[in-house]
Each structure stands twice: as structure tokens, then as C-alpha cells.
Design a protein around this motif. Structure first.
Motif, mmCIF file in Angstrom:
data_model
loop_
_atom_site.group_PDB
_atom_site.id
_atom_site.type_symbol
_atom_site.label_atom_id
_atom_site.label_comp_id
_atom_site.label_asym_id
_atom_site.label_seq_id
_atom_site.Cartn_x
_atom_site.Cartn_y
_atom_site.Cartn_z
ATOM 1 N N ASN A 99 33.297 19.678 28.934
ATOM 2 C CA ASN A 99 34.493 18.841 28.825
ATOM 3 C C ASN A 99 34.043 17.392 28.678
ATOM 4 N N ILE A 100 33.592 17.051 27.468
ATOM 5 C CA ILE A 100 33.009 15.735 27.207
ATOM 6 C C ILE A 100 33.780 15.058 26.079
ATOM 7 N N ASP A 101 34.021 13.764 26.236
ATOM 8 C CA ASP A 101 34.572 12.958 25.160
ATOM 9 C C ASP A 101 33.382 12.493 24.316
ATOM 10 N N PHE A 102 33.128 13.181 23.224
ATOM 11 C CA PHE A 102 31.932 12.902 22.438
ATOM 12 C C PHE A 102 32.002 11.571 21.697
ATOM 13 N N ILE A 110 24.123 12.450 26.961
ATOM 14 C CA ILE A 110 23.508 13.226 25.878
ATOM 15 C C ILE A 110 22.201 13.831 26.367
ATOM 16 N N ASP A 111 21.398 13.038 27.078
ATOM 17 C CA ASP A 111 20.128 13.547 27.616
ATOM 18 C C ASP A 111 20.365 14.688 28.594
ATOM 19 N N THR A 112 21.376 14.555 29.449
ATOM 20 C CA THR A 112 21.711 15.610 30.408
ATOM 21 C C THR A 112 22.131 16.877 29.679
ATOM 22 N N LEU A 113 22.963 16.732 28.666
ATOM 23 C CA LEU A 113 23.411 17.869 27.864
ATOM 24 C C LEU A 113 22.220 18.555 27.194
ATOM 25 N N GLU A 114 21.343 17.774 26.590
ATOM 26 C CA GLU A 114 20.169 18.347 25.928
ATOM 27 C C GLU A 114 19.277 19.075 26.936
ATOM 28 N N ASN A 115 19.095 18.495 28.116
ATOM 29 C CA ASN A 115 18.289 19.153 29.156
ATOM 30 C C ASN A 115 18.905 20.480 29.578
ATOM 31 N N MET A 142 18.061 19.115 6.595
ATOM 32 C CA MET A 142 17.951 18.860 5.164
ATOM 33 C C MET A 142 19.271 18.383 4.549
ATOM 34 N N GLY A 143 20.294 18.270 5.383
ATOM 35 C CA GLY A 143 21.605 17.879 4.868
ATOM 36 C C GLY A 143 21.878 16.402 5.068
ATOM 37 N N ILE A 144 23.099 16.044 4.846
ATOM 38 C CA ILE A 144 23.500 14.652 5.023
ATOM 39 C C ILE A 144 23.593 14.324 6.509
ATOM 40 N N VAL A 145 23.504 13.058 6.820
ATOM 41 C CA VAL A 145 23.656 12.614 8.201
ATOM 42 C C VAL A 145 25.132 12.740 8.555
ATOM 43 N N PRO A 146 25.433 13.439 9.670
ATOM 44 C CA PRO A 146 26.841 13.603 10.046
ATOM 45 C C PRO A 146 27.532 12.255 10.246
ATOM 46 N N SER A 147 28.783 12.187 9.860
ATOM 47 C CA SER A 147 29.525 10.925 9.961
ATOM 48 C C SER A 147 30.236 10.771 11.303
ATOM 49 N N TYR A 148 30.115 11.757 12.164
ATOM 50 C CA TYR A 148 30.754 11.666 13.474
ATOM 51 C C TYR A 148 29.723 11.960 14.558
ATOM 52 N N LYS A 149 29.952 11.427 15.740
ATOM 53 C CA LYS A 149 28.960 11.456 16.811
ATOM 54 C C LYS A 149 28.622 12.876 17.267
ATOM 55 N N LEU A 150 29.620 13.739 17.429
ATOM 56 C CA LEU A 150 29.351 15.113 17.865
ATOM 57 C C LEU A 150 28.422 15.815 16.874
ATOM 58 N N GLY A 151 28.649 15.616 15.592
ATOM 59 C CA GLY A 151 27.795 16.223 14.581
ATOM 60 C C GLY A 151 26.359 15.740 14.685
ATOM 61 N N SER A 152 26.170 14.462 14.929
ATOM 62 C CA SER A 152 24.821 13.909 15.079
ATOM 63 C C SER A 152 24.139 14.441 16.331
ATOM 64 N N ILE A 153 24.882 14.528 17.415
ATOM 65 C CA ILE A 153 24.333 15.057 18.668
ATOM 66 C C ILE A 153 23.900 16.506 18.461
ATOM 67 N N PHE A 154 24.759 17.299 17.859
ATOM 68 C CA PHE A 154 24.448 18.707 17.597
ATOM 69 C C PHE A 154 23.212 18.835 16.718
#
Length: 187
Positions: A99-102, A110-115, A142-154
Motif C-alpha cells: 500500500n504505497i503511493d508510488f 524504494i530500498d526497503t521494497l527492493e530488500n 532494452m525498452g524505453i525509459v518508463p515515464s512514470y515512477k512506478l514503472g522505473s522502480i519496477f
């Protein structure tokens, strides 16, 4: 210690079909770990197609976390080969269950989530350490850089997880347009 094979590639690149081909060739008692959650009609249709293409003799376990509990499953205990499809869907499920506001997430969160995600990967690989394993994952770098934060985090977490698994794997294949290319192997 069993063999660990990683099969990666883009969407619809043939990675699942190739991973299943490896398992059909080498596995006798196979457990198929499916990490997807059927949340819409498109996903339900994909799951149905995947089920049709694999042998009925394969035992399916549907889960994406807490892999230490499969150690008690009799089918798992006697399996010689495990296929898990797919690591990136597993990561997506783990991210989205929070339940995160990305849009306003901090670097510390983000570090906690990745851990937390890496802890699930460690548990998974530990549970599978004595089996022959084929893991399927998506290549996202190999794709484009995501334009939204959740996409970049993923993308970033999935990329680091893929690197970690590839380092541990005996073999790594990249599938492109249905063609598997061995990019790491035992020579």
C-alpha cells in the motif's frame, strides 16, 4: 546441488515455450510454479493457454511468495525439475501488494521494497537449491525509459534481480523472436 537455468527475453519472445522445451527434455517429475494472478480476462486467457501447452503430468503450484512452504508439498519433495514462470510477474505482484503511493515514495522506501523482494528471491533460490530449475523472466532493459515512477522502480528492481539470478545460474538464454540464444553456459 541442481542446475539453475535462466531464460529471459522480451514479451512474446518465446521464452516460456523454450523453458518448457528444456524441462520436457530433461525433467521426469516436474513441478510448475506459476506466479501470475488472474486479475483480468486477458490474464485469464494467457493462463489458460499456458496450461494447455504443458503436460498434464506436471504438478502446478500457484504462488509468488513464501516459497519456503513448498518444501512441505509432497509433489515438490519428489520433483526432479522445477520450472517457475515468471520472475518479473512475481516482482510485480510483490510491488503491487504494498500500500504505497508510488508518486511520493522516498528513496528509503524504494530500498526497503527492493530488500523485501530480494528476500523473497533468496528464499526461492534456497528452496530450489537441490533441484534442476528453469526460471523464466522478462528482459526489461532494452525498452524505453518508463515515464512514470512506478514503472522505473519496477524496471530497476527487476533488472537487478535478473542480474543476481543470472550470476548464480549455470546457463542463461535470451530468446528473440522465438529463437533461443545461449548467453551463459558451461563449456
Amino acid at each position: 546441488m541442481g542446475d539453475l537455468t535462466l531464460v529471459t527475453g522480451g514479451a512474446r519472445s518465446g521464452k516460456s515455450s523454450f523453458a518448457e522445451k528444456i524441462v520436457k527434455k530433461n525433467g521426469k517429475n516436474v513441478v510448475y510454479i506459476a506466479t501470475s494472478i488472474p486479475f483480468d480476462e486477458g490474464m485469464k486467457s494467457r493462463i489458460k493457454k499456458h496450461r494447455k501447452q504443458r503436460p498434464e503430468s506436471w504438478h502446478t503450484i500457484e504462488m509468488y511468495k513464501n516459497f519456503n512452504i513448498i518444501l512441505d508439498d509432497d509433489k515438490f519433495k519428489y520433483a526432479d525439475t522445477i520450472i517457475l514462470d515468471c520472475i518479473t510477474i512475481m516482482i510485480s505482484n510483490l510491488i503491487l501488494e504494498k500500500n504505497i503511493d508510488f508518486d511520493d515514495i522516498s528513496e528509503e522506501e524504494i530500498d526497503t521494497l527492493e530488500n523485501q523482494i530480494f528476500n523473497e528471491i533468496y528464499i526461492l533460490l534456497d528452496a530450489l537449491k537441490d533441484k534442476n530449475v528453469v526460471l523464466v523472466t522478462n528482459e526489461l532493459g532494452m525498452g524505453i525509459v518508463p515515464s512514470y515512477k512506478l514503472g522505473s522502480i519496477f524496471r530497476d528492481i527487476a533488472g537487478r534481480v535478473n542480474q543476481y539470478i543470472a550470476k548464480r545460474a549455470n546457463k542463461v538464454y535470451l530468446t528473440v523472436s522465438g529463437i533461443p540464444i545461449e548467453i551463459k553456459g558451461e563449456k
